[in-house]
Write an enzyme that holds these catalytic residues in place. Structure first.
Site, PDB file in Angstrom:
ATOM      1  N   LYS A 186      -7.569  -0.265   9.017  1.00  0.00           N
ATOM      2  CA  LYS A 186      -7.235   0.985   9.715  1.00  0.00           C
ATOM      3  C   LYS A 186      -7.763   2.134   8.862  1.00  0.00           C
ATOM      4  CE  LYS A 186      -4.578   4.370   9.665  1.00  0.00           C
ATOM      5  NZ  LYS A 186      -5.453   5.419  10.197  1.00  0.00           N
ATOM      6  N   GLY A 228      -6.979   4.339  14.417  1.00  0.00           N
ATOM      7  CA  GLY A 228      -5.909   5.020  15.148  1.00  0.00           C
ATOM      8  C   GLY A 228      -5.094   5.844  14.172  1.00  0.00           C
ATOM      9  N   GLY A 244      -2.008   7.016  11.719  1.00  0.00           N
ATOM     10  CA  GLY A 244      -1.207   6.329  10.703  1.00  0.00           C
ATOM     11  C   GLY A 244       0.147   5.905  11.220  1.00  0.00           C
ATOM     12  N   GLY A 284      -1.029   2.300  11.664  1.00  0.00           N
ATOM     13  CA  GLY A 284      -0.575   2.036  10.289  1.00  0.00           C
ATOM     14  C   GLY A 284       0.835   1.472  10.265  1.00  0.00           C
ATOM     15  N   GLU A 307      -2.770   2.500  -3.919  1.00  0.00           N
ATOM     16  CA  GLU A 307      -3.615   3.384  -4.743  1.00  0.00           C
ATOM     17  C   GLU A 307      -3.339   4.801  -4.274  1.00  0.00           C
ATOM     18  OE1 GLU A 307      -5.327   2.624  -7.235  1.00  0.00           O
ATOM     19  OE2 GLU A 307      -5.693   0.477  -7.059  1.00  0.00           O
ATOM     20  N   CYS A 328      -9.063  11.528  -6.125  1.00  0.00           N
ATOM     21  CA  CYS A 328      -7.781  11.138  -6.734  1.00  0.00           C
ATOM     22  C   CYS A 328      -7.861  11.115  -8.259  1.00  0.00           C
ATOM     23  CB  CYS A 328      -7.362   9.775  -6.205  1.00  0.00           C
ATOM     24  SG  CYS A 328      -8.639   8.517  -6.418  1.00  0.00           S
ATOM     25  N   GLU A 330      -0.555  17.532  -6.793  1.00  0.00           N
ATOM     26  CA  GLU A 330      -1.957  17.261  -6.462  1.00  0.00           C
ATOM     27  C   GLU A 330      -2.423  18.288  -5.422  1.00  0.00           C
ATOM     28  OE1 GLU A 330      -2.946  13.756  -4.065  1.00  0.00           O
ATOM     29  OE2 GLU A 330      -4.432  13.219  -5.583  1.00  0.00           O
TER      30      GLU A 330
HETATM   31  P1  NAD Z   1      -3.003  10.035   3.674  1.00  0.00           P
HETATM   32  O1  NAD Z   1      -1.964   9.365   2.856  1.00  0.00           O
HETATM   33  O2  NAD Z   1      -2.611  11.176   4.518  1.00  0.00           O
HETATM   34  O3  NAD Z   1      -3.680   8.963   4.663  1.00  0.00           O
HETATM   35  C1  NAD Z   1      -4.222   7.753   4.184  1.00  0.00           C
HETATM   36  C2  NAD Z   1      -4.224   6.733   5.320  1.00  0.00           C
HETATM   37  O4  NAD Z   1      -2.870   6.417   5.652  1.00  0.00           O
HETATM   38  C3  NAD Z   1      -4.876   7.236   6.608  1.00  0.00           C
HETATM   39  O5  NAD Z   1      -5.613   6.191   7.196  1.00  0.00           O
HETATM   40  C4  NAD Z   1      -3.667   7.603   7.466  1.00  0.00           C
HETATM   41  O6  NAD Z   1      -3.933   7.565   8.858  1.00  0.00           O
HETATM   42  C5  NAD Z   1      -2.685   6.506   7.052  1.00  0.00           C
HETATM   43  N1  NAD Z   1      -1.279   6.789   7.343  1.00  0.00           N
HETATM   44  C6  NAD Z   1      -0.686   7.994   7.527  1.00  0.00           C
HETATM   45  N2  NAD Z   1       0.617   7.835   7.811  1.00  0.00           N
HETATM   46  C7  NAD Z   1       0.868   6.505   7.792  1.00  0.00           C
HETATM   47  C8  NAD Z   1       2.036   5.715   8.009  1.00  0.00           C
HETATM   48  N3  NAD Z   1       3.203   6.263   8.310  1.00  0.00           N
HETATM   49  N4  NAD Z   1       1.939   4.356   7.900  1.00  0.00           N
HETATM   50  C9  NAD Z   1       0.759   3.779   7.595  1.00  0.00           C
HETATM   51  N5  NAD Z   1      -0.381   4.476   7.400  1.00  0.00           N
HETATM   52  C10 NAD Z   1      -0.339   5.827   7.487  1.00  0.00           C
HETATM   53  O7  NAD Z   1      -4.166  10.421   2.656  1.00  0.00           O
HETATM   54  P2  NAD Z   1      -5.517  11.214   2.939  1.00  0.00           P
HETATM   55  O8  NAD Z   1      -5.210  12.657   3.138  1.00  0.00           O
HETATM   56  O9  NAD Z   1      -6.308  10.502   3.969  1.00  0.00           O
HETATM   57  O10 NAD Z   1      -6.262  11.017   1.530  1.00  0.00           O
HETATM   58  C11 NAD Z   1      -6.017  11.803   0.416  1.00  0.00           C
HETATM   59  C12 NAD Z   1      -5.014  11.154  -0.529  1.00  0.00           C
HETATM   60  O11 NAD Z   1      -5.469   9.855  -0.907  1.00  0.00           O
HETATM   61  C13 NAD Z   1      -4.834  11.910  -1.833  1.00  0.00           C
HETATM   62  O12 NAD Z   1      -3.476  11.964  -2.181  1.00  0.00           O
HETATM   63  C14 NAD Z   1      -5.603  11.072  -2.847  1.00  0.00           C
HETATM   64  O13 NAD Z   1      -5.186  11.221  -4.170  1.00  0.00           O
HETATM   65  C15 NAD Z   1      -5.376   9.696  -2.326  1.00  0.00           C
HETATM   66  N6  NAD Z   1      -6.420   8.784  -2.806  1.00  0.00           N
HETATM   67  C16 NAD Z   1      -6.106   7.865  -3.774  1.00  0.00           C
HETATM   68  C17 NAD Z   1      -7.096   7.025  -4.280  1.00  0.00           C
HETATM   69  C18 NAD Z   1      -6.771   5.994  -5.337  1.00  0.00           C
HETATM   70  O14 NAD Z   1      -7.574   5.097  -5.514  1.00  0.00           O
HETATM   71  N7  NAD Z   1      -5.661   6.071  -6.014  1.00  0.00           N
HETATM   72  C19 NAD Z   1      -8.407   7.130  -3.795  1.00  0.00           C
HETATM   73  C20 NAD Z   1      -8.693   8.065  -2.811  1.00  0.00           C
HETATM   74  C21 NAD Z   1      -7.683   8.889  -2.324  1.00  0.00           C
END
Ligand code: NAD
Length: 471
Positions: free
Chosen positions: A169, A200, A202, A206, A244, A278, A378
Site C-alpha cells: 500500500k 488507497g 491509509g 492501511g 521505520e 527522515c 520533526e
Molecule cells: P504518513 O505516516 O502520513 O504515511 C505513511 C503511509 O501510512 C502512507 O501510505 C499512508 O497512507 C499510510 N497510513 C496513514 N494512516 C494510516 C493508518 N491509519 N493505518 C495504516 N496506514 C496508514 O507519512 P508520510 O507523510 O507519507 O511520510 C513522512 C514520514 O515518514 C516522516 O515522519 C518521515 O520521517 C517518515 N519516514 C521514515 C523513514 C524511515 O526509514 N525511518 C523513511 C522515510 C520517511
C-alpha cells in the site's frame, strides 16, 4: 492528464472496487496532473487472499529460485529508472539531484539482498536440535511519499528473499510512481500473487492490512504518529511489525573537526530531499566557542543553496510535497521566531519568483535551545537548528535529549574520539565525518523512531520466524 485506475492483484491489472478519486497535484506549480482511483477494503481483501495462496508455493522455493526472482525484479526496475526519475520530479517535486541518487539505491536493493541470501543460514543446529528460520507469511507493506520506490523495493527484496508474499500500500500521493513500479514488477514475471499493489487511503487500505488476520507482518515506513496507530491495531492479531518512523537527527561537530568540510556537508545534508528526509541532520550541535564561526559559514553556504524547480540540475531544494506540508513548515518557522531562536537566513514566505509552488526558503535558526519545539519535533522541511554546547559530555546529552533515535552524525579530526562519541549516542545509524550508505548494515530507529531493523541480514531476519525442532 494521467489516470491511474488499476491496481495489481494476482498478476493482473484490475479495476478497483473503490471509486473515490484522489487528485494528483504537481507541487512545483499546484496544477493538477492526474487522478487516481482509490482502492478500498474489498480490494485489499482480494489482494491478501491472492498473497495467501501464492505464499504456499513461494515459502517453499529454494535460495537459488529467490535469487533468480530478485534478478528479474532488478532488471525490470532498472529498465524503468529514467521513467521513475521523471515522475518523481513531477509528482512529489523531488529534485533531479536527489531522485537520481535515490533511484540508484532503488535498484541496488535487489543486488544487496542477493548477496545476503548467498551466505544466509536458514537452518542451524543448536545442541542436538534444529532451528529453522521460516518465512513469517503474508506481509503488508505500507510506505510514505518521500521515498516511495526505494522503500518498496527494499522491503520487497527482503520479503521475497525470506519467502514471503506481499501486499503493497503505497502513499496515494505516489500513485504515478507506483504505476511505473507496478508495470515493472509485472514485467519481472514472478508467479501470480507474490506481489500485489493496492493504492488507497491509509485509514482504509492501511487499516484493513493492519487488522486482517491473514496478514502476518506489517513493514511500515512513515510518521511516528501513524506507526503508533499501526502498532496498536496490529497487536490484536499479534502481527510482527517493522516500523521505520520519524527522526530529528543530531549532527555533532566536535571542536577538532575540519569545519571547511563538516559545515558544508551538514548544511547540504540537512537539506537533502528538500529537507523531507527522515535521516536529515536537522540539529547542528557546535562547540560554544566556535558558534560565531559556524554561523558565518552556515549563512554563506546557505546563500548559495538553490531553491528552484525540481527538474533543474542545479536545484538543491525543490517544493514541499503538498500545500499542507508547506503550511506545516511555515508554522514551524513562525514558531522558531516566537520561541526566541535567531533567524540566520531564510524565514517565512516563498522565495521570489516561485510563488506558484510549495517552495520554502532554505532556513537556518541559531541560538536554538534543545528544549524548543523546533529542536524537538520533526519539521520535514529545509529548516536547521544550530545549538551550541560547552563540553563533549553536554553534546552527547543534547544529542540524546530527543524522543527520536533514527540517525546521528559526528565530525572530528580524530576517528577514535568520534567513535567514542558515536557509541554514546542512542541512534540506529551513525555516520562519522560525512554521509555514508551501506545497504548491508542494519537501518532503523531507537526510541520513537521505530521498532526493528531493515537492510542486510538483520533486515532479512525480520521476515523470518525461528522454529526449534528438538529431538
Ligand atoms: P504518513 O505516516 O502520513 O504515511 C505513511 C503511509 O501510512 C502512507 O501510505 C499512508 O497512507 C499510510 N497510513 C496513514 N494512516 C494510516 C493508518 N491509519 N493505518 C495504516 N496506514 C496508514 O507519512 P508520510 O507523510 O507519507 O511520510 C513522512 C514520514 O515518514 C516522516 O515522519 C518521515 O520521517 C517518515 N519516514 C521514515 C523513514 C524511515 O526509514 N525511518 C523513511 C522515510 C520517511
Amino acid at each position: 492528464m494521467k489516470k491511474v485506475n488499476k491496481i495489481y492483484i494476482n498478476g493482473e491489472f484490475v479495476t478497483p472496487n473503490g471509486t473515490e478519486i484522489f487528485n494528483l497535484i504537481n507541487p512545483a506549480n499546484n496544477i493538477k496532473i492526474g487522478e487516481v482511483t482509490l482502492a478500498d477494503e474489498i480490494d485489499t481483501r482480494k489482494a491478501i487472499a491472492a498473497a495467501k495462496q501464492a505464499f504456499k508455493t513461494l515459502s517453499k522455493t529454494t535460495v537459488s529460485e529467490r535469487i533468480q526472482y530478485l534478478e528479474q525484479l532488478k532488471n525490470a526496475v532498472l529498465k524503468r529508472e529514467q521513467d521513475l526519475t521523471n515522475i518523481m520530479i513531477e509528482e512529489y517535486g523531488g529534485t533531479h539531484q536527489f531522485v537520481t541518487l535515490s533511484n540508484k539505491h532503488t535498484v541496488s536493493w535487489f543486488d544487496s539482498m542477493k548477496e545476503v541470501l548467498q551466505n544466509f543460514e536458514f537452518e542451524k543446529n543448536i545442541n542436538s536440535s534444529i532451528v529453522i528460520l521460516q518465512p513469517v507469511g503474508v506481509v503488508g507493506i505500507i510506505t510514505p511519499w518521500n521515498a516511495s520506490n526505494s522503500s518498496i523495493c527494499s522491503k520487497v527484496a527482503a520479503a521475497i528473499s525470506a519467502g514471503c508474499t506481499v501486499v503493497i500500500k503505497p502513499s496515494e500521493m505516489s500513485s504515478l510512481q507506483t504505476q511505473v513500479l507496478m508495470e515493472a514488477f509485472h514485467e519481472a514475471g514472478l508467479p501470480n500473487g507474490v506481489i500485489n499493489f493496492v493504492t488507497g487511503l491509509g485509514n482504509v487500505v492501511g487499516t484493513e492490512l493492519t487488522n486482517n488476520p491473514d496478514v502476518a507482518k506489517i513493514s511500515f515506513t512513515g510518521s511516528t504518529a501513524v506507526g503508533k496507530l499501526i502498532a496498536k491495531n496490529a497487536v490484536e492479531t499479534m502481527k510482527r511489525v517493522t516500523l521505520e518512523l520519524g527522526g530529528k537527527s543530531p549532527n555533532v561537530i566536535l571542536d577538532d573537526a575540519d569545519l571547511e568540510k563538516a559545515i558544508p556537508t551538514a548544511i547540504y545534508g540537512a537539506f537533502m530531499n528538500s529537507g523531507q528526509a527522515c535521516i536529515a541532520p536537522t540539529r547542528l550541535l557546535v562547540p560554544e566557542h566556535k558558534l560565531e564561526e559556524v554561523n558565518a559559514m552556515a549563512k554563506s553556504i546557505a546563500e548559495k543553496i538553490v531553491v528552484g524547480l525540481p527538474g533543474n540540475e542545479d536545484t538543491n531544494i525543490g517544493p514541499m510535497v503538498s500545500v499542507k506540508q508547506f503550511e506545516r513548515v511555515q508554522s514551524y518557522i513562525k514558531l522558531g521566531l516566537e520561541e526566541g531562536a535567531t533567524l540566520l537566513i531564510g524565514g517565512e514566505g516563498k522565495p521570489k519568483g516561485l510563488e506558484a509552488g510549495n517552495f520554502v526558503k532554505a532556513t537556518i535558526f541559531t541560538n536554538v535551545k534543545n528544549n524548543m519545539r523546533i529542536a524537538q519535533e520533526e519539521i520535514f522541511g529545509p529548516v536547521i537548528s544550530i545549538i551550541s554546547y560547552k563540553t563533549e559530555e553536554e553534546a552527547i546529552e543534547i544529542a540524546n535529549d530527543t524522543p527520536y533515535g533514527l540517525a546521528a552524525y559526528v565530525s572530528s579530526g580524530d576517528y577514535d574520539r568520534a567513535l567514542s562519541v558515536a557509541s554514546q549516542i542512542d541512534a540506529g545509524r551513525i555516520c562519522i565525518n560525512g554521509f555514508s550508505h551501506d545497504p548491508m548494515v542494519p537501518f532503523g530507529g531507537f526510541k520513537q523512531s521505530g521498532i526493528g531493523r531493515e537492510y542486510g541480514a538483520y533486515g532479512l531476519q525480520a521476515y523470518l520466524e525461528p522454529k526449534a525442532i528438538l529431538k
